[in-house]
Motif scaffolding. Structure first.
Motif, PDB file in Angstrom:
ATOM      1  N   GLU A  49       1.212   0.323  -2.077  1.00  0.00           N
ATOM      2  CA  GLU A  49       0.517   0.467  -3.347  1.00  0.00           C
ATOM      3  C   GLU A  49       1.532   0.348  -4.481  1.00  0.00           C
ATOM      4  O   GLU A  49       2.651   0.850  -4.376  1.00  0.00           O
ATOM      5  N   VAL A  58       5.096   3.361  -9.693  1.00  0.00           N
ATOM      6  CA  VAL A  58       5.089   3.995  -8.381  1.00  0.00           C
ATOM      7  C   VAL A  58       4.909   2.906  -7.338  1.00  0.00           C
ATOM      8  O   VAL A  58       3.937   2.157  -7.367  1.00  0.00           O
ATOM      9  N   ALA A  60       4.650   2.651  -3.342  1.00  0.00           N
ATOM     10  CA  ALA A  60       4.450   3.512  -2.176  1.00  0.00           C
ATOM     11  C   ALA A  60       4.203   2.667  -0.934  1.00  0.00           C
ATOM     12  O   ALA A  60       3.518   1.651  -0.991  1.00  0.00           O
ATOM     13  N   GLU A  62       3.054   3.446   3.171  1.00  0.00           N
ATOM     14  CA  GLU A  62       2.634   4.496   4.099  1.00  0.00           C
ATOM     15  C   GLU A  62       2.211   3.920   5.439  1.00  0.00           C
ATOM     16  O   GLU A  62       1.833   2.750   5.538  1.00  0.00           O
ATOM     17  N   VAL A 112      13.242   8.392  -4.724  1.00  0.00           N
ATOM     18  CA  VAL A 112      12.273   8.217  -3.644  1.00  0.00           C
ATOM     19  C   VAL A 112      11.998   9.581  -3.016  1.00  0.00           C
ATOM     20  O   VAL A 112      12.898  10.417  -2.932  1.00  0.00           O
ATOM     21  N   TYR A 114       9.621  11.623   0.234  1.00  0.00           N
ATOM     22  CA  TYR A 114       8.790  11.542   1.439  1.00  0.00           C
ATOM     23  C   TYR A 114       7.613  12.474   1.251  1.00  0.00           C
ATOM     24  O   TYR A 114       7.781  13.618   0.826  1.00  0.00           O
ATOM     25  N   ARG A 123       4.382   8.757   3.973  1.00  0.00           N
ATOM     26  CA  ARG A 123       4.261   8.017   2.714  1.00  0.00           C
ATOM     27  C   ARG A 123       5.592   8.178   1.984  1.00  0.00           C
ATOM     28  O   ARG A 123       6.064   9.287   1.769  1.00  0.00           O
ATOM     29  N   GLU A 125       7.351   7.318  -1.551  1.00  0.00           N
ATOM     30  CA  GLU A 125       7.058   6.938  -2.920  1.00  0.00           C
ATOM     31  C   GLU A 125       8.347   6.754  -3.701  1.00  0.00           C
ATOM     32  O   GLU A 125       9.161   7.672  -3.796  1.00  0.00           O
ATOM     33  N   ARG A 127       9.627   6.113  -7.405  1.00  0.00           N
ATOM     34  CA  ARG A 127       9.201   6.206  -8.804  1.00  0.00           C
ATOM     35  C   ARG A 127      10.334   5.699  -9.686  1.00  0.00           C
ATOM     36  O   ARG A 127      11.457   6.182  -9.561  1.00  0.00           O
TER      37      ARG A 127
END
Length: 139
Positions: A49, A58, A60, A62, A112, A114, A123, A125, A127
């Protein structure tokens, strides 16, 4: 993002975003996130995403794998660290992928994290700050 996602058969959702960044570094970071999801995701679907949240982009990735034990969730970002336990066939990594993801994210002013998925899965991420478009001065 989409090009790297195709290599692992991942689905990508979200919105197009432009970032001021080192393209090769970002591509390598995203590639590592996808490779990690493919290797440890239990063979399930990998999802990605891209979205903007206020002043941050963002990114991401997963998966539906077994996840990471709570006690290991920060350690997985350390160079050369690998989760204890048996290795999957084809797992020849040295424990540098997630360390590189963190290094690239921080280089670009982000980080980053978890996030455990329920009931299983991971997941990651990233940012990153979204630089505002330069404005022209009339002075």
């Amino acid at each position: 993002m989409r090009q790297e996602a195709q290599a692992v058969g991942a689905e990508v959702t979200g919105e197009p975003l432009s970032l001021h960044c080192e393209g090769a570094m970002m591509r390598h970071m995203v590639r590592n996130l996808f490779a990690n999801a493919r290797l440890y995701g239990g063979g399930g679907l990998i999802r990605a995403e891209v979205r903007r949240v206020e002043t941050q982009a963002v990114i991401a990735v997963e998966d539906d794998g077994p996840g990471v034990p709570e006690s290991e969730r920060e350690r997985i970002f350390a160079p050369f660290y690998r989760l204890p336990g048996p290795r999957s066939p084809g797992d020849t990594g040295l424990g540098l992928g997630l360390a590189l993801v963190r290094q690239v994210a921080r280089y670009h002013g982000g980080d980053v994290t978890y996030i455990a998925r329920q009931p299983t899965g991971s997941r990651f991420e990233v940012r990153l700050p979204v630089n505002p478009s330069p404005t022209l001065s009339t002075a």
